[in-house]
Motif scaffolding. Structure first.
Motif, PDB file in Angstrom:
ATOM      1  N   PRO A 101     -11.106  52.296  95.115  1.00 28.27           N
ATOM      2  CA  PRO A 101     -10.129  53.138  95.823  1.00 28.27           C
ATOM      3  C   PRO A 101      -8.825  53.242  95.029  1.00 28.27           C
ATOM      4  CG  PRO A 101     -10.372  51.031  96.915  1.00 28.27           C
ATOM      5  CD  PRO A 101     -11.393  51.071  95.837  1.00 28.27           C
ATOM      6  N   ARG A 102      -8.288  54.461  95.005  1.00 28.63           N
ATOM      7  CA  ARG A 102      -7.043  54.718  94.292  1.00 28.63           C
ATOM      8  C   ARG A 102      -6.022  55.304  95.263  1.00 28.63           C
ATOM      9  NH1 ARG A 102      -7.681  53.193  88.786  1.00 28.63           N
ATOM     10  NH2 ARG A 102      -5.504  53.791  88.730  1.00 28.63           N
TER      11      ARG A 102
ATOM     12  N   GLY B 227      -5.923  58.211  98.870  1.00 27.57           N
ATOM     13  CA  GLY B 227      -7.281  58.360  99.400  1.00 27.57           C
ATOM     14  C   GLY B 227      -8.322  58.784  98.396  1.00 27.57           C
TER      15      GLY B 227
ATOM     16  N   SER C 120     -10.924  58.253  95.024  1.00 26.46           N
ATOM     17  CA  SER C 120     -11.780  57.188  94.508  1.00 26.46           C
ATOM     18  C   SER C 120     -11.952  57.371  92.997  1.00 26.46           C
ATOM     19  CB  SER C 120     -13.143  57.194  95.203  1.00 26.46           C
ATOM     20  OG  SER C 120     -13.803  58.398  94.942  1.00 26.46           O
TER      21      SER C 120
END
Length: 161
Positions: A98-99, A102, A104
């Motif tokens: 996860p970055r 929200g 990925s």
């Protein structure tokens, strides 16, 4: 998996296969290229002194192949030579991290498959004479008229003052 091995004692090979080793195949190949064709004892010394992370996994595989050779086939470990060593790309483990906001980010962990094949050279010495010098002898027979020029003493390069 079937094992189609010939019953001739001169073609016996012993191998160890490591699958799913967590490193890239390129990093393992640079170590494998250094040990291919060397004797078992020399290979263990080289792997202990090399600074790469791949050395530990390859060391364990070679040690396992030698244990297979001595236990299953009755070969002497001092006369074993690495006849074939190959590294293939294995399965790629894919995860998502996860970055921010929200999103990925994909992470790909590469793995490799390493196969080490050992041969017993004492069998070849009985059969062919000196097995380890076959390539050198063929080269000497092929090129008998090679002359070596000494560029320092010929005067061609160092005439000018």
């Amino acid at each position: 998996m079937t094992n189609n091995r010939k019953k001739n004692r001169y073609t016996e090979e012993v191998y160890a296969l490591g699958q799913g080793i967590s490193m890239s195949a390129h990093k393992a190949r640079r170590v494998i290229d250094q040990i291919r064709g060397r004797s078992y004892e020399e290979t263990l010394m080289i792997l202990e002194l090399m600074p790469y992370r791949a050395c530990y996994s390859i060391f364990k595989l070679i040690y396992s192949a030698a244990a297979n050779a001595s236990y299953n086939m009755g070969f002497n470990e001092a006369s074993l030579v690495i006849s074939k060593a190959e590294v293939n790309e294995g399965t790629t483990i894919k995860k998502f991290k996860p970055r921010a906001r929200g999103r990925s980010y994909p992470i790909k962990r590469t793995t490799c498959d390493i196969k080490i094949v050992l041969k017993d050279t004492s069998l070849y010495k009985e059969r062919n004479g000196d097995f380890l010098c076959l390539k050198k002898i063929e080269w000497k027979k092929k090129y008998t008229d090679v002359t070596y020029h000494d560029s320092y003493n010929s005067g061609g390069l160092w005439d000018k003052k």
